[in-house]
Each structure stands twice: as structure tokens, then as C-alpha cells.
Enzyme design. Structure first.
Site, short mmCIF file in Angstrom:
data_model
loop_
_atom_site.label_atom_id
_atom_site.label_comp_id
_atom_site.label_asym_id
_atom_site.label_seq_id
_atom_site.Cartn_x
_atom_site.Cartn_y
_atom_site.Cartn_z
N LYS A 1 -2.25 4.64 8.67
CA LYS A 1 -1.11 4.01 8.05
C LYS A 1 -0.38 5.29 7.53
O LYS A 1 -0.93 6.38 7.12
CB LYS A 1 -1.60 3.22 6.92
CG LYS A 1 -0.66 2.28 5.98
CD LYS A 1 -1.25 1.48 5.24
CE LYS A 1 -0.31 0.63 4.43
NZ LYS A 1 -1.04 -0.45 3.46
N SER B 1 0.52 -5.00 4.02
CA SER B 1 1.44 -4.04 4.41
C SER B 1 1.13 -3.15 5.45
O SER B 1 1.84 -2.17 5.87
CB SER B 1 1.88 -3.06 3.32
OG SER B 1 0.70 -2.67 2.68
N SER C 1 -3.59 -5.93 1.80
CA SER C 1 -2.72 -5.24 2.89
C SER C 1 -3.62 -4.88 4.34
O SER C 1 -3.18 -4.38 5.02
CB SER C 1 -2.15 -4.26 2.38
OG SER C 1 -0.97 -4.74 1.82
N1 GLN Z 1 1.33 -8.22 -0.33
C1 GLN Z 1 0.79 -7.57 -1.78
C2 GLN Z 1 1.91 -6.91 -2.29
O1 GLN Z 1 2.98 -7.00 -1.84
C3 GLN Z 1 -0.34 -6.74 -1.52
C4 GLN Z 1 0.02 -5.37 -0.85
C5 GLN Z 1 -0.98 -4.33 -0.46
O2 GLN Z 1 -2.16 -4.86 -0.41
N2 GLN Z 1 -0.67 -3.15 -0.46
O3 GLN Z 1 1.80 -6.03 -3.45
#
Ligand code: GLN
Length: 486
Positions: free
Chosen positions: A78, A153, A177
Site C-alpha cells: 500500500k 482504504s 481497511s
Molecule cells: N473506513 C474507515 C475510515 O474511513 C477506516 C479506514 C481505515 O481502516 N484506514 O476511517
């Protein structure tokens, strides 16, 4: 050698070990597959030359008898892990040309194991999102249905594996994510215990929640990757000084002594199709001799509310360093220091990141701190304590990973709260610091869906053992979208 035999981490490792092909051959072929499919948008940066050099080094190492399980296996990172001499963007315009001067610990450990990174994968900006649509570099598509989101994400890491571009990848999980995109893309994904994998060199979103972890097709694949990245790192003060276990070994562990709790009251509102997937997963576990028992989690549903105070608060602090002076983008011709900060940040950050900075700053400000931040921390403690009490009588907890399968692109971009609710089942684990694993468990509307296993702190081996046993009995993790790998 068929594509299917080498599209997993374990399969690629076995093929390399048997001398059926070289890492250079494997990497060359996967780089070509990435080139053939730019529309998927899984990568922000493809590091082809570095990958080929690393593949050659891996082939030499294998010839010299010094290979580890991952030596020569293609992977992807990532784009939140610093990689020396390669740009690291965190999916943001503000870092679009930023070249990290050092490697993240995760990057370093994978290199040391001889894994070959093909590049940096697309992601929601600063890991804020559940769909991959918040990237400055454009949305990633879901290989199962290109009109749908891959989840986020860690969108690019998941899509790259599902599309057969790479056998395994690393993501980060602050509220879901890793697990949510794994579920949407038919993969296995593991968020380790907070502190198990070093955060050093991993661009911070919400430091008390962020954790790196692997995505792959199977429990075995994520275990092989976790073996390489887990362990104490003195450079991360929240890294836990406790020897890393051997995770791949856990795949063969007996699961008959385990009890799994199922908090059914949390998923009463789910569609009958998704409820059916949970029932089937439970039946498979029972067939394996796992005892499944009903349980309650009364605080978990407050997780989303607490998270959306705590995570933005931490983000507002972490992102203050992007000011046009120290890192990345700087606005043209600033007229004053205030103008420099304001315009740099207005230009550099996308809408969701700005929303988080504003809500986070608000929640931390004098007069609101007690009402929001302090209260959210109390809820966090209740959630953690409730989990720890539950793990006094169960070894793992089974829930759906997400409330729905992958949704259409654009479906929730105008409704942040609907987007936030995607993570209702995944967020509690981050608040409690416990590990969570998502694995493919069936289809809803023709799309893959996942179930989640949660365990107590450092119970990764239990989760891996249960998932590996589940995957010996089922073939959900063997399904591939049409055209994968071609
Ligand atoms: N969807 C969650 C957020 O927008 C979690 C994102 C993540 O785990 N980085 O914060």
C-alpha cells in the site's frame, strides 16, 4: 505451470522452490499483466526496474540455498509505507511527488525476506475511506464487477490480488481497511493486534488505531506474509516487545478445542442472503468440531460513533505536519506564512481529509474536548473491556465483515455517514486493539462476501488456525473473478 498454481503466495513459493520457474520469469509476467490492465488502477507507482533487480537477487539467493519462504515471491505495498528512493503518496496530492528518504520497517522486513515488491498500491487518501474512491489518483475498480468499489482504504492491494496481478499484498487497517476490501474482493485479510507489526515509516492516520497487515487468497498466504513483517521494533514505541510467533505453523493446528461466540443480535438487520452466509459459516465450523455459542456484545455498536471522534482527532494532529514547509506540495507564491499554510493545505488535501481535520480539530478544542473526545475514549474503554471479558469464555467471535457486498462506484460518495457505516463490524477491533481476520464465505448478489473472526490480543494463531481449517472444508477462497491473471 497453470496460473492457478502460482497465483497464491504459497503456490508461487512452492513453484520457485521446486525450480519450476524463476522469480525473474514470474515477476516479468506479472509486470506485463499490470501493464495490460491500467483501467483497474490498482497501482499508483509500479517499480518495474527495482522489481526485476530484486527478482534476480532472489534467484541468486535461492541458488545459494539462502531462500526464505517469500524469496522471489511478488508482492505489493500500500502506498502508505515509506520506500526509499520511490515516491510514497498516501493517495494524496500533498505527497504526490514525495520521495521517502528511508524504508518503513515493513518494507525493510519484506526486502530482507527476499519478497519482490512490484510497486505501491492505490488507496483512499491518508487511508480515510471505505471504497477506494478518495484517492487523488482516481478510484480503483473491483475485479469482480468493474462498476463496483473494491472497498478501502487498502483498495489497490485488494484489487491487485483479486485481479491476479500479485499473489499477496500489505495494507493497513485503522477501522477496517484490510478486512473490508478483503471481503469485497473475495480475499483473506488480517489486521494484527495493535503493536504486533511496526508502524515505523508507515504514514500515520490515527496512531492509536493504525495497524499494518497482510492480504492474500488464503489463511496460509496471510500467515506467510505476517511471519515476515511481525515482531518487535525498537523504533516504534508502541511496538510490543514480545517474540513473534510462527504464524504459518498455525495453519495445521487442531481447532477442536476452540469455542466461537456468535453475537447474532448485532446482525439481525442484515439481508437474509448475508445472514445465510453466516449460518453456513457457523455450520462449517461446527462440522470441524468447533463449539459455537450465542453471545452478546452490548457496546460494539457504539464503535462507529466513538471511532469518528477519536480517528479524526488523531488525524488532525498527525496531518498538521503537512504544511508546505516540511513535506510535499507547496502552493505557488505565498504572500505570508498563514497564506502558505492555508493554500497549501486547501490545494493538497481532498474533501474527506479536510472533513476529518475539521471534525477532529473541533472535537479536541477547549469546551468540546470533554463532550466528545473524552467521552469517545470512555466508550472505547467499555468496548475493549467487553471484548476482554468475552474472551474469558470464547476463543474467537464470528461476525459478518461488512453489512453488504461491494456497492456501486459513486453510490455513497455524497453520504459520508452511509460510507462510515460500512465499518460497523470492523471498527470495534481497532478500538480494542485486538486482531481480526476476514475470509471469503460465500456470495451475495453474485459478489463475494466475507466473515470476520476476532480474537483476544495476540491470538493471531487462533484466527489463522480457524480460517485455515475453514478453508480446507470450503472453496470460497479458490474462486476467482473472470479474467483474473490474464
Ligand atoms: N473506513 C474507515 C475510515 O474511513 C477506516 C479506514 C481505515 O481502516 N484506514 O476511517
Amino acid at each position: 505451470m497453470s496460473r492457478e498454481e502460482i497465483d497464491t503466495v504459497a503456490g508461487a513459493a512452492a513453484a520457485l522452490e521446486a525450480g519450476a520457474l524463476s522469480s525473474r520469469e514470474l515477476v516479468t509476467e506479472r509486470l506485463a499483466a499490470i501493464d495490460r490492465d491500467p483501467a483497474l488502477n490498482a497501482f499508483i507507482t509500479v517499480t518495474a526496474e527495482r522489481a526485476l533487480a530484486a527478482a534476480d537477487a532472489a534467484d541468486r539467493r535461492r541458488r545459494d540455498g539462502e531462500a526464505t519462504a517469500l524469496t522471489g515471491v511478488p508482492i505489493a505495498l500500500k502506498d502508505i509505507f515509506c520506500t526509499r528512493d520511490v515516491r510514497t503518496t498516501a493517495g494524496s496530492r500533498i505527497l504526490q511527488d514525495w520521495i521517502a528518504p528511508y524504508d518503513a520497517t515493513v518494507t525493510e522486513r519484506l526486502d530482507a525476506a527476499g519478497a519482490v515488491s512490484l510497486g505501491k498500491t492505490n488507496m483512499d487518501e491518508f487511508a480515510m475511506g471505505s471504497s477506494g474512491e478518495n484517492s487523488h489518483f482516481g478510484a480503483t475498480l473491483n475485479p469482480w464487477d468493474r462498476t463496483r468499489v473494491p472497498g478501502g482504504s487498502s483498495s489497490g492491494s485488494a484489487a491487485a490480488i483479486a485481479a491476479g496481478l500479485v499473489p499477496g499484498a500489505i495494507g493497513t487497517d485503522t477501522g477496517g481497511s484490510i478486512r473490508q476490501p478483503a471481503a469485497f474482493c473475495g480475499l483473506t485479510g488480517l489486521k494484527p493486534t495493535y503493536g504486533r507489526v511496526s508502524r515505523w515509516g508507515m504514514i500515520a492516520f490515527a496512531s492509536s488505531l493504525d495497524q499494518a497487515g497482510p492480504l492474500g487468497h488464503s489463511a496460509e498466504d496471510v500467515a506467510l506474509l505476517l511471519d515476515a513483517i511481525a515482531g518487535f521494533d525498537p523504533r516504534d514505541s508502541t511496538s510490543v516487545d514480545r517474540p513473534a510467533e510462527r504464524y504459518a505453523d498455525a495453519c495445521g493446528m487442531a481447532v477442536t478445542p476452540f469455542t466461537v461466540g456468535i453475537p447474532e443480535h448485532l446482525f439481525e438487520a442484515l439481508s437474509p442472503a448475508l445472514a445465510g452466509v453466516i449460518d453456513e459459516a457457523r455450520a462449517v465450523l461446527e462440522g470441524l468440531g468447533v463449539r459455537c455459542v450465542p453471545m452478546r456484545l452490548d457496546h460494539a455498536s457504539s464503535g462507529v460513533a466513538a471511532y469518528y471522534v477519536i480517528a479524526p482527532a488523531e488525524a488532525s494532529t498527525n496531518l498538521s505536519r503537512f504544511d508546505g514547509v516540511r513535506f510535499g506540495h507547496r502552493c505557488e507564491a505565498p504572500t505570508s506564512i498563514d497564506d502558505l499554510y492555508a493554500r497549501t493545505r486547501a490545494e493538497g488535501f481532498g474533501a474527506e481529509v479536510k472533513r476529518r481535520i475539521l471534525t477532529g480539530t473541533y472535537a479536541l478544542s477547549v469546551g468540546y474536548y470533554e463532550a466528545y473526545y473524552r467521552r469517545a475514549q470512555r466508550v472505547r474503554r467499555l468496548i475493549r473491556d467487553e471484548f476482554l471479558a468475552a474472551f474469558g469464555s470464547v476463543d474467537a467471535i464470528l461476525t459478518p465483515t461488512t453489512p453488504t457486498p461491494a456497492f456501486p462506484l459513486g453510490d455513497k460518495t455524497d453520504d459520508p455517514v452511509a460510507m462510515y457505516l460500512q465499518d460497523v463490524f470492523t471498527i470495534p477491533a481497532n478500538l480494542a486493539g485486538i486482531p481480526g481476520l476476514s475470509m471469503p464465505a460465500g456470495r451475495v448478489e453474485g459478489l463475494p462476501v466475507g466473515v470476520q473472526l476476532l480474537g483476544t490480543h495476540f491470538a493471531e494463531r487462533t484466527l489463522i488456525a480457524l480460517a485455515a481449517a475453514f478453508q480446507r472444508e470450503t472453496d470460497h477462497h479458490l474462486q476467482r473473478p473472470a479474467g483474473a491473471g490474464s
